[in-house]
Design a protein around this motif. Structure first.
Motif, PDB file in Angstrom:
ATOM      1  N   ILE A   1      51.989  57.315  81.556  1.00 35.29           N
ATOM      2  CA  ILE A   1      52.132  58.067  80.297  1.00 35.29           C
ATOM      3  C   ILE A   1      52.090  57.128  79.085  1.00 35.29           C
ATOM      4  CG2 ILE A   1      53.806  59.413  78.926  1.00 35.29           C
ATOM      5  CD1 ILE A   1      52.368  61.075  81.079  1.00 35.29           C
TER       6      ILE A   1
ATOM      7  N   ALA B   1      52.343  64.113  77.074  1.00 30.34           N
ATOM      8  CA  ALA B   1      53.159  64.248  78.284  1.00 30.34           C
ATOM      9  C   ALA B   1      53.898  65.586  78.296  1.00 30.34           C
ATOM     10  CB  ALA B   1      54.152  63.096  78.352  1.00 30.34           C
TER      11      ALA B   1
ATOM     12  N   VAL C   1      55.734  58.068  88.160  1.00 29.39           N
ATOM     13  CA  VAL C   1      55.306  58.041  86.758  1.00 29.39           C
ATOM     14  C   VAL C   1      55.751  56.702  86.185  1.00 29.39           C
ATOM     15  CG1 VAL C   1      55.606  59.048  84.458  1.00 29.39           C
ATOM     16  CG2 VAL C   1      55.336  60.546  86.438  1.00 29.39           C
TER      17      VAL C   1
ATOM     18  N   SER D   1      55.646  54.071  82.606  1.00 25.82           N
ATOM     19  CA  SER D   1      55.449  54.109  81.163  1.00 25.82           C
ATOM     20  C   SER D   1      55.982  52.825  80.531  1.00 25.82           C
ATOM     21  CB  SER D   1      56.154  55.327  80.563  1.00 25.82           C
ATOM     22  OG  SER D   1      55.721  55.518  79.235  1.00 25.82           O
TER      23      SER D   1
ATOM     24  N   CYS E   1      58.736  62.336  80.858  1.00 28.80           N
ATOM     25  CA  CYS E   1      58.163  61.801  82.114  1.00 28.80           C
ATOM     26  C   CYS E   1      58.743  62.439  83.376  1.00 28.80           C
ATOM     27  CB  CYS E   1      58.363  60.288  82.189  1.00 28.80           C
ATOM     28  SG  CYS E   1      57.424  59.376  80.939  1.00 28.80           S
TER      29      CYS E   1
END
Ligand code: SAM
Length: 240
Positions: free
Chosen positions: A78, A130, A146, A148, A161
């Motif tokens: 993300i 997102a 996920v 980030s 997320c």
């Protein structure tokens, strides 16, 4: 004789216990060249030197490979920007399936070019936020992992997320120094989204000797339907 990029990558990766093949080295060289060529057009990174990009982008991203197994996983990055940490992780672990997400269209344009030049399979790019993906059936609670880096504070990240992570999966947040304080202010949001803090891996980035913290959050319960809130709200009114 190896150039600075290859030299720094090899030395740093050895310190982190990560192997980089000659074939992968060639991909990092292409990645670096493309970043240089396209940076002014896409506004991708403020880092320019070979050593800086090798360590602060490539190795920094690769640190994640030491804390989670990415093999055969569906991974969503993300706010990936120029592809960090997702693309170095994909170079390191070819059999993962990767979705690179960014809300800025021109960055996604760069990512499409990058994927084509590096000839990476099983990588999709997505121009989206997102929050929107977290409410779409196609993406909600689907990802194994996920990741980030440098996108928002941890309480905001938890809301945007964690809805994408499937039950039993992971949210891995890459942070610098000060992560512990940030974490203290994010525990409520993590809990509300169905996350449970597993641990924080503290490490020192090779060569530049900077502190890094990898925050590992497990999805232990479903995210309530009302989350994530609509676009922009998680950052505008963060859960505290
Ligand atoms: N992760 C990359 C890195 O570490 O170099 C890029 C970091 S950059 C500072 C933050 C990126 O997150 C930007 O490209 C921005 O467009 C993207 N972004 C911010 N909020 C987002 C959201 N809600 N959904 C998707 N992308 C987002």
């Amino acid at each position: 004789m190896a150039a600075l990029l290859e030299e720094s990558l090899a030395a740093g990766a050895a310190e982190l216990g990560i192997g980089i093949s000659d074939q992968d080295m060639a991909l990092y060289r292409k990645y670096y060249q493309l970043l240089q060529e396209e940076n002014s057009k896409y506004n991708l990174t403020s880092l320019e030197g070979e050593r800086e990009v090798a360590v602060k982008h490539f190795l920094d991203s690769l640190c994640c490979a030491g804390v989670l197994d990415f093999n055969h996983k569906l991974v969503v990055d993300i706010g990936t920007g120029a592809g960090f940490p997702g693309v170095p992780l994909k170079i390191n672990c070819r059999d993962m399936v990767l979705v690179l997400v960014d809300s800025v269209k021109k960055k996604v344009g760069f990512l499409d070019l990058l994927i084509e030049k590096l000839d990476l399979a099983d990588v999709k790019t997505r121009w989206d936020r997102a929050e929107t993906m977290g409410r779409a059936e196609e993406f909600r609670e689907r990802a194994d992992i996920v990741v980030s880096r440098a996108v928002a504070s941890l309480n905001v990240l938890a809301e945007i997320c964690l809805p994408l992570v499937k039950l039993g999966g992971w949210f891995l947040s890459l942070k610098g120094p000060g992560a512990k304080e940030e974490l203290a202010g994010a525990l409520r949001a993590v809990d509300l989204m169905g996350g449970g803090l597993e641990r924080v891996e503290n490490l020192i980035l090779p060569i530049f000797n900077e502190e890094r913290n990898l925050i590992l959050i497990r999805k232990v319960a479903h995210t309530p339907e009302k989350y994530p809130r609509r676009e922009g709200m998680p950052a505008k009114r963060p859960i505290v």
